[in-house]
Design an enzyme around this catalytic site. Structure first.
Site, short mmCIF file in Angstrom:
data_model
loop_
_atom_site.label_atom_id
_atom_site.label_comp_id
_atom_site.label_asym_id
_atom_site.label_seq_id
_atom_site.Cartn_x
_atom_site.Cartn_y
_atom_site.Cartn_z
N ARG A 28 -7.38 5.30 18.80
CA ARG A 28 -7.97 4.05 18.31
C ARG A 28 -7.51 2.83 19.10
NH1 ARG A 28 -5.20 3.57 12.27
NH2 ARG A 28 -5.18 1.33 12.44
N GLU B 155 -6.91 10.54 5.61
CA GLU B 155 -7.19 10.06 6.96
C GLU B 155 -7.03 11.13 8.02
OE1 GLU B 155 -4.75 6.56 7.58
OE2 GLU B 155 -2.98 7.47 6.74
N ARG C 234 0.20 -3.02 3.46
CA ARG C 234 0.79 -2.31 4.61
C ARG C 234 2.27 -2.71 4.69
NH1 ARG C 234 -4.55 -3.43 7.33
NH2 ARG C 234 -5.36 -1.42 7.99
N CYS D 178 -10.34 2.08 2.56
CA CYS D 178 -9.64 0.88 3.01
C CYS D 178 -9.62 0.71 4.52
CB CYS D 178 -8.23 0.85 2.44
SG CYS D 178 -7.22 2.24 2.96
N ASN E 142 -9.98 4.17 9.63
CA ASN E 142 -9.50 3.81 10.98
C ASN E 142 -8.88 5.05 11.63
OD1 ASN E 142 -10.21 1.30 10.14
ND2 ASN E 142 -8.12 0.57 9.82
N ASP E 143 -8.07 5.73 10.85
CA ASP E 143 -7.46 6.95 11.39
C ASP E 143 -8.37 8.16 11.28
OD1 ASP E 143 -4.92 6.39 12.53
OD2 ASP E 143 -4.25 5.76 10.55
N HIS F 119 -1.50 -16.30 18.25
CA HIS F 119 -1.26 -17.11 17.05
C HIS F 119 -2.19 -18.30 16.95
CE1 HIS F 119 1.46 -18.81 20.08
NE2 HIS F 119 0.90 -19.91 19.63
N ARG G 244 1.51 0.95 0.00
CA ARG G 244 1.54 2.17 0.82
C ARG G 244 2.94 2.33 1.39
NH1 ARG G 244 -2.18 2.57 6.05
NH2 ARG G 244 -0.70 1.03 6.86
C1 PEP Z 1 -6.83 3.45 8.08
O1 PEP Z 1 -6.32 4.30 8.82
O2 PEP Z 1 -8.06 3.35 7.91
C2 PEP Z 1 -5.99 2.46 7.37
C3 PEP Z 1 -6.51 1.64 6.48
O3 PEP Z 1 -4.69 2.40 7.69
P1 PEP Z 1 -4.11 1.74 9.02
O4 PEP Z 1 -5.21 0.99 9.70
O5 PEP Z 1 -2.99 0.86 8.56
O6 PEP Z 1 -3.63 2.93 9.80
MG MG Z 2 -4.22 4.75 8.76
#
Ligand code: PEP
Ligand code: MG
Length: 593
Positions: free
Chosen positions: A466, A432, A297, A503, A455-456, A190, A333
């Site tokens: 990840r 994803e 999110r 995203c 990301n996924d 924090h 989402r």
């Molecule tokens: C992703 O997977 O790229 C994404 C934006 O969702 P999160 O990081 O919340 O899984």
């Molecule tokens: Mg994701």
């Protein structure tokens, strides 16, 4: 002159005098075994110290200024730790069974928790052990008879501390703090949140701090590289002052242009939206030129609480978000819990591979009542007129149809109950999973938009967890397989005439964005702090350059070649823009140990 290393958690450079808020100063903890008659009173002594600290932080919570509201949430989590039987209950059991004093027993309970936390895969949750240490440190101080006392800060200072607890935040004169440096803390602590909220540099995890620095020492805090320079020589001071000036000029420059549209020199328009997790982030989105919320999110409203949120609470939250952002669009989402996003109210499952298990849409289909509550809340909030909804982790057609059937059921219920909602609510999916990429043409016929979650997508395409640091060097956004997957999804969306956004973290990387622009992606959604810098890159680019770069990237057979090529090209095109960036492409090439 000496340089202490730590972890950079808030960008910027400050030069000033050190001021210690607190030091560990604990010395060795007293360790005693107790005669049986004192065991009972010792348990009461621990209870009193806990209660005293709980009261202090509850009072501090009331005093927290509105712009530091995130800290109120952290205080809530500290209260939860304080009252958690795994800490206080275990400590009391040690007093009772081993007949030891409260300090020693508490220390042993923390050591047990440290072992349990160390085994967690997720960095964010591993870092939470810092919160346990902070809380137990404060209880130890109460056991030693100390009370919470904040020293008055007389002039603007570089605040140094063993640790800054969120409760301290309530008593700090934040306008007098030029930078923050702590011994404790990790990437997600924090202290970083506080510093970023205040817009000052911060470095945490500086283990040597208390030994090397005294009150009043001249120090330079470099929150870009994560170092603290002590008593800098004249030449070094001049260099750092220069860097500070350049950084501030750069920041001021990108902020000035952040409300201009994301448009290239030759007129190609890319929407730039924000990814957020809490309503408190909205002012930053608006100040930084965010053109909407591309990803809300929603799972964060289910975390750190004893009970699941009600439909009414969720409805109010979504409606507030849409109303504040209006007329900009907001994409909600649906719950993406499970795997790295642990929601304690849903209980923990015994899964070998949680990332491949019951997460996101799968979990929602499993807990249909929880999903229905959320869908109803989203639909009711859709009267605001600017809300879209999207489903995470869709693997194929059946899941879309099931999710849409649930949405239709929620609509039918609401209609019958006389609630209003937007009948044309746009519905999209996160792209994803590699399976969804392969059939993007088929899925595009079913929905109003795609949002690519790299990301996924990177995790599942390259087969790397990840959250696992041993394979983090393989997390390569410009791996040819990933680039081709994104291109395939963008083309499929455009053929079907639907909008496509991206995203994942890639959207805040200036080395990746020009490649996405070459694909003519419609929108990117990224962390609010990164919006001004990325907009500036877009506004200095031309579509021709982006298309040429994309062509070269698609021809490249390996990620190593692509990264070299992209770095060389982007540095050549934007030499002044990139000196303060750390790119996703800068990951180590060799495995971590
Ligand atoms: C992703 O997977 O790229 C994404 C934006 O969702 P999160 O990081 O919340 O899984
Ligand atoms: Mg994701």
């Amino acid at each position: 002159m000496a340089t202490l290393k730590g972890i950079p958690v808030s960008a910027g450079i400050s030069i000033g005098r050190a001021f210690f808020l607190n030091r560990s100063g604990a010395g060795p903890l007293p360790r005693q075994t107790l005669p049986e008659a004192l065991v009972g009173p010792e348990m009461v002594r621990l209870d009193r110290a806990i209660e005293q600290f709980a009261q202090e932080i509850e009072q501090a919570r009331e005093r927290i200024p509105a712009d530091l509201r995130e800290h109120a949430l952290i205080i809530d989590s500290h209260l939860m730790i304080l009252k958690d039987p795994k800490l206080s209950g275990v400590a009391k059991r040690y007093i009772q069974t081993l007949g030891i004093n409260a300090e020693w027993a508490l220390d042993k309970a923390v050591a047990d928790l440290e072992k349990a936390f160390e085994a967690l895969d997720d960095q964010y949750f591993r870092d939470r052990i810092q919160d346990v240490r902070t809380v137990s440190g404060r209880v130890q101080a109460r056991l030693a008879g100390q009370t919470a006392e904040i020293r008055a800060i007389e002039s603007r200072v570089v605040l140094m501390a063993h640790d800054v607890s969120p409760a301290d935040t309530a008593s700090l004169e934040t306008d007098k703090i030029m930078a923050l440096v702590t011994v404790q803390g990790g990437k997600t602590s924090h202290t970083g949140i506080l510093a970023r909220t205040l817009g000052i540099p911060a470095v945490v995890g500086v283990t040597e701090l208390e030994r090397e620095v005294r009150d009043g020492d001249l120090v330079v805090v470099d929150g870009l590289r994560g170092v603290v320079v002590l008593s800098p020589a004249e030449e070094e001071l001049a260099r750092l002052s220069d860097l500070k000036y350049q950084f501030e000029a750069y920041q001021a420059g990108i902020m000035r242009g952040c409300h201009l549209p994301g448009e290239t020199i030759d007129g190609y328009r890319l929407k730039v939206k924000a990814n957020i997790e809490m309503l408190e982030e909205v002012p930053t989105v608006v100040n930084n030129g965010g053109e909407g919320i591309g990803l809300y999110r929603t799972e964060y409203s289910y975390m750190n609480r004893a009970k699941l949120p009600t439909e009414e609470e969720l409805y109010q939250e979504y409606l507030d978000l849409a109303t504040i952002m209006s007329p900009r669009r907001v994409t909600l989402r649906t719950l993406d819990a499970g795997a790295d996003k642990f929601v304690s109210t849903l209980g923990s499952l015994d899964e070998r591979n949680p990332a491949l298990g019951l997460r996101a849409i799968r979990l929602c289909m499993h807990h249909r009542d929880i999903f229905m509550t959320q869908l109803r809340a989203m639909l009711r909030a859709s009267v605001a007129g600017n809300i879209s909804v999207m489903f995470p982790m869709i693997s194929g057609l059946r899941e879309i149809r099931q999710a849409k059937a649930m949405l239709a059921e929620a609509r039918a219920q609401l209609r019958q109950e006389g609630h209003r909602f937007n009948a044309d609510l746009p519905v999209g999916i996160m792209m994803e999973l590699p399976s969804a990429v392969m059939i993007a043409e088929i899925l595009a016929r079913e929905v109003d938009f795609f949002s690519i979650g790299t990301n996924d997508l990177i995790q599942y395409s390259l087969g790397i967890d990840r959250t696992n640091r041993y394979v983090s060097h393989m997390y390569q956004p410009l791996h040819p397989a990933v680039v081709r997957s994104i291109k395939h999804v963008v083309d499929a969306a455009h053929q079907a005439g639907i909008e496509v956004s991206l995203c994942g973290e890639m959207a805040s990387d200036p080395f990746c964005v020009p490649i996405l622009m070459g694909m003519q992606i419609d929108c990117i959604s990224l962390t609010p702090q990164a919006i001004p810098g990325i907009k500036r890159i877009i506004r200095q680019a031309t579509m021709d350059d982006c298309k040429n770069l994309l062509k070269l990237v698609l021809e490249s057979p390996s990620v190593t070649r692509t990264n070299a090529l992209v770095q060389e090209t982007i540095f050549r095109q934007f030499p002044d823009e990139l000196m303060f960036y750390s790119s996703l492409l800068d990951r180590e090439e060799s495995p971590a140990h």
